[in-house]
Design a protein around this motif. Structure first.
Motif, PDB file in Angstrom:
ATOM      1  N   GLU A 276       1.210  15.850   0.928  1.00  0.00           N
ATOM      2  CA  GLU A 276       2.574  16.357   0.764  1.00  0.00           C
ATOM      3  C   GLU A 276       3.458  15.371   0.016  1.00  0.00           C
ATOM      4  OE1 GLU A 276       3.684  19.301   1.434  1.00  0.00           O
ATOM      5  OE2 GLU A 276       2.033  20.087   2.610  1.00  0.00           O
ATOM      6  N   CYS A 277       3.326  14.101   0.340  1.00  0.00           N
ATOM      7  CA  CYS A 277       4.094  13.077  -0.356  1.00  0.00           C
ATOM      8  C   CYS A 277       3.520  11.705  -0.025  1.00  0.00           C
ATOM      9  CB  CYS A 277       5.584  13.145  -0.023  1.00  0.00           C
ATOM     10  SG  CYS A 277       5.980  13.015   1.711  1.00  0.00           S
ATOM     11  N   LEU A 278       3.822  10.768  -0.872  1.00  0.00           N
ATOM     12  CA  LEU A 278       3.418   9.398  -0.626  1.00  0.00           C
ATOM     13  C   LEU A 278       4.381   8.468  -1.341  1.00  0.00           C
ATOM     14  CD1 LEU A 278       0.371   8.309  -2.755  1.00  0.00           C
ATOM     15  CD2 LEU A 278       1.492  10.470  -3.139  1.00  0.00           C
ATOM     16  N   VAL A 279       4.470   7.265  -0.813  1.00  0.00           N
ATOM     17  CA  VAL A 279       5.346   6.263  -1.409  1.00  0.00           C
ATOM     18  C   VAL A 279       4.642   4.910  -1.317  1.00  0.00           C
ATOM     19  CG1 VAL A 279       6.618   5.897   0.764  1.00  0.00           C
ATOM     20  CG2 VAL A 279       7.680   5.290  -1.401  1.00  0.00           C
ATOM     21  N   GLN A 280       4.733   4.151  -2.408  1.00  0.00           N
ATOM     22  CA  GLN A 280       4.149   2.815  -2.430  1.00  0.00           C
ATOM     23  C   GLN A 280       5.187   1.837  -1.884  1.00  0.00           C
ATOM     24  OE1 GLN A 280       2.855   1.440  -6.282  1.00  0.00           O
ATOM     25  NE2 GLN A 280       1.272   0.176  -5.336  1.00  0.00           N
ATOM     26  N   VAL A 281       4.754   0.999  -0.939  1.00  0.00           N
ATOM     27  CA  VAL A 281       5.671   0.092  -0.259  1.00  0.00           C
ATOM     28  C   VAL A 281       5.059  -1.304  -0.136  1.00  0.00           C
ATOM     29  CG1 VAL A 281       6.853   1.907   1.040  1.00  0.00           C
ATOM     30  CG2 VAL A 281       4.806   0.867   1.991  1.00  0.00           C
ATOM     31  N   PRO A 282       5.893  -2.340   0.004  1.00  0.00           N
ATOM     32  CA  PRO A 282       5.378  -3.696   0.134  1.00  0.00           C
ATOM     33  C   PRO A 282       4.758  -3.992   1.501  1.00  0.00           C
ATOM     34  CG  PRO A 282       7.783  -3.711   0.123  1.00  0.00           C
ATOM     35  CD  PRO A 282       7.354  -2.307  -0.145  1.00  0.00           C
ATOM     36  N   ASP A 283       5.163  -3.258   2.537  1.00  0.00           N
ATOM     37  CA  ASP A 283       4.626  -3.449   3.898  1.00  0.00           C
ATOM     38  C   ASP A 283       4.278  -2.084   4.461  1.00  0.00           C
ATOM     39  OD1 ASP A 283       4.024  -4.038   6.541  1.00  0.00           O
ATOM     40  OD2 ASP A 283       6.022  -4.772   7.044  1.00  0.00           O
TER      41      ASP A 283
ATOM     42  N   ALA B  50      -4.240   5.886  -0.805  1.00  0.00           N
ATOM     43  CA  ALA B  50      -3.924   7.159  -0.145  1.00  0.00           C
ATOM     44  C   ALA B  50      -4.819   8.298  -0.618  1.00  0.00           C
ATOM     45  CB  ALA B  50      -2.453   7.523  -0.380  1.00  0.00           C
ATOM     46  N   ARG B  51      -5.174   8.306  -1.877  1.00  0.00           N
ATOM     47  CA  ARG B  51      -6.022   9.394  -2.374  1.00  0.00           C
ATOM     48  C   ARG B  51      -7.431   9.290  -1.802  1.00  0.00           C
ATOM     49  NH1 ARG B  51      -2.569  12.065  -5.278  1.00  0.00           N
ATOM     50  NH2 ARG B  51      -1.055  10.982  -6.533  1.00  0.00           N
ATOM     51  N   ASP B  52      -7.906   8.077  -1.613  1.00  0.00           N
ATOM     52  CA  ASP B  52      -9.204   7.887  -0.962  1.00  0.00           C
ATOM     53  C   ASP B  52      -9.125   8.336   0.498  1.00  0.00           C
ATOM     54  OD1 ASP B  52     -11.960   6.870  -0.966  1.00  0.00           O
ATOM     55  OD2 ASP B  52     -11.158   5.408   0.458  1.00  0.00           O
ATOM     56  N   ARG B  53      -8.017   8.035   1.152  1.00  0.00           N
ATOM     57  CA  ARG B  53      -7.830   8.481   2.537  1.00  0.00           C
ATOM     58  C   ARG B  53      -7.834  10.004   2.606  1.00  0.00           C
ATOM     59  NH1 ARG B  53      -5.850   5.610   6.863  1.00  0.00           N
ATOM     60  NH2 ARG B  53      -7.069   4.025   5.786  1.00  0.00           N
ATOM     61  N   LEU B  54      -7.181  10.661   1.645  1.00  0.00           N
ATOM     62  CA  LEU B  54      -7.181  12.123   1.595  1.00  0.00           C
ATOM     63  C   LEU B  54      -8.612  12.635   1.461  1.00  0.00           C
ATOM     64  CD1 LEU B  54      -5.814  14.917   1.390  1.00  0.00           C
ATOM     65  CD2 LEU B  54      -5.541  14.467  -1.071  1.00  0.00           C
ATOM     66  N   ARG B  55      -9.402  12.026   0.590  1.00  0.00           N
ATOM     67  CA  ARG B  55     -10.799  12.446   0.429  1.00  0.00           C
ATOM     68  C   ARG B  55     -11.557  12.321   1.745  1.00  0.00           C
ATOM     69  NH1 ARG B  55      -9.943  10.230  -4.632  1.00  0.00           N
ATOM     70  NH2 ARG B  55     -10.593   8.147  -4.027  1.00  0.00           N
ATOM     71  N   SER B  56     -11.277  11.277   2.521  1.00  0.00           N
ATOM     72  CA  SER B  56     -11.978  11.112   3.794  1.00  0.00           C
ATOM     73  C   SER B  56     -11.577  12.207   4.783  1.00  0.00           C
ATOM     74  CB  SER B  56     -11.741   9.723   4.382  1.00  0.00           C
ATOM     75  OG  SER B  56     -10.440   9.583   4.862  1.00  0.00           O
ATOM     76  N   TYR B  57     -10.335  12.652   4.756  1.00  0.00           N
ATOM     77  CA  TYR B  57      -9.918  13.764   5.610  1.00  0.00           C
ATOM     78  C   TYR B  57     -10.586  15.064   5.173  1.00  0.00           C
ATOM     79  CZ  TYR B  57      -6.577  11.490   8.587  1.00  0.00           C
ATOM     80  OH  TYR B  57      -6.013  10.694   9.540  1.00  0.00           O
TER      81      TYR B  57
ATOM     82  N   GLY C 107       0.824  -1.202   0.000  1.00  0.00           N
ATOM     83  CA  GLY C 107       0.000   0.000   0.000  1.00  0.00           C
ATOM     84  C   GLY C 107       0.853   1.244   0.000  1.00  0.00           C
ATOM     85  N   TRP C 108       0.301   2.283   0.578  1.00  0.00           N
ATOM     86  CA  TRP C 108       0.921   3.598   0.538  1.00  0.00           C
ATOM     87  C   TRP C 108       1.183   4.127   1.934  1.00  0.00           C
ATOM     88  CZ3 TRP C 108       2.071   5.484  -4.224  1.00  0.00           C
ATOM     89  CH2 TRP C 108       1.451   4.875  -5.314  1.00  0.00           C
ATOM     90  N   VAL C 109       2.292   4.809   2.095  1.00  0.00           N
ATOM     91  CA  VAL C 109       2.555   5.609   3.290  1.00  0.00           C
ATOM     92  C   VAL C 109       2.498   7.049   2.795  1.00  0.00           C
ATOM     93  CG1 VAL C 109       4.260   6.262   5.030  1.00  0.00           C
ATOM     94  CG2 VAL C 109       3.903   3.853   4.459  1.00  0.00           C
ATOM     95  N   TYR C 110       1.739   7.872   3.515  1.00  0.00           N
ATOM     96  CA  TYR C 110       1.492   9.229   3.049  1.00  0.00           C
ATOM     97  C   TYR C 110       1.759  10.248   4.152  1.00  0.00           C
ATOM     98  CZ  TYR C 110      -2.828   8.528   5.617  1.00  0.00           C
ATOM     99  OH  TYR C 110      -3.729   8.249   6.611  1.00  0.00           O
ATOM    100  N   VAL C 111       1.929  11.486   3.724  1.00  0.00           N
ATOM    101  CA  VAL C 111       2.110  12.615   4.640  1.00  0.00           C
ATOM    102  C   VAL C 111       1.107  13.688   4.227  1.00  0.00           C
ATOM    103  CG1 VAL C 111       3.706  14.369   5.496  1.00  0.00           C
ATOM    104  CG2 VAL C 111       4.558  12.080   4.915  1.00  0.00           C
ATOM    105  N   LEU C 112       0.257  14.096   5.177  1.00  0.00           N
ATOM    106  CA  LEU C 112      -0.740  15.131   4.942  1.00  0.00           C
ATOM    107  C   LEU C 112      -0.415  16.372   5.761  1.00  0.00           C
ATOM    108  CD1 LEU C 112      -4.100  13.139   5.339  1.00  0.00           C
ATOM    109  CD2 LEU C 112      -2.887  13.674   3.229  1.00  0.00           C
ATOM    110  N   SER C 113      -0.828  17.516   5.265  1.00  0.00           N
ATOM    111  CA  SER C 113      -0.732  18.753   6.043  1.00  0.00           C
ATOM    112  C   SER C 113      -2.027  19.523   5.874  1.00  0.00           C
ATOM    113  CB  SER C 113       0.463  19.596   5.592  1.00  0.00           C
ATOM    114  OG  SER C 113       0.235  20.101   4.287  1.00  0.00           O
TER     115      SER C 113
END
Length: 103
Positions: A54-61, A35-42, A13-19
């Motif tokens: 602010e940024c996001l990265v796709q990661v295996p864990d 992550a974009r769906d999570r942003l919409r929920s915020y 999934g994604w690890v993201y940073v919001l401001s």
């Protein structure tokens, strides 16, 4: 009635940073399958719809990577939350360095 056997849980999934400009100098670090769906929920919790991804990265864990990023930012954590008092660019730099170490 049929019973479905649940498949394995996804770890990627994604690890993201919001401001949010309402809290300058603070960021929220989280993880999600989308992550974009999570942003919409915020955005629904803000009348101004002013959260910024602010940024996001796709990661295996995603959860393990998020924990590692939280640990790297521990001295900046606000209470026991996923919010940190740190400039978004500083988090981007840490996130990029950590991402380079992934296999």
């Amino acid at each position: 009635m049929t019973s479905e056997t649940p498949g394995p849980k996804r770890t990627d999934g994604w690890v993201y940073v919001l401001s949010n400009p309402a809290w300058p100098g603070y960021v929220k670090v989280g993880s999600s399958l989308d992550a974009r769906d999570r942003l919409r929920s915020y955005q629904t919790s803000s009348p101004f719809r002013d959260y910024t991804l602010e940024c996001l990265v796709q990661v295996p864990d995603r959860r393990g990577f998020e924990r590692s990023l939280h640990t790297a930012l521990e001295g900046h954590r606000v209470g026991h939350t996923e919010w940190f008092r740190v400039h978004p660019q500083d988090v981007r730099n840490i996130l990029n360095d950590m991402n380079k170490e992934l296999p």
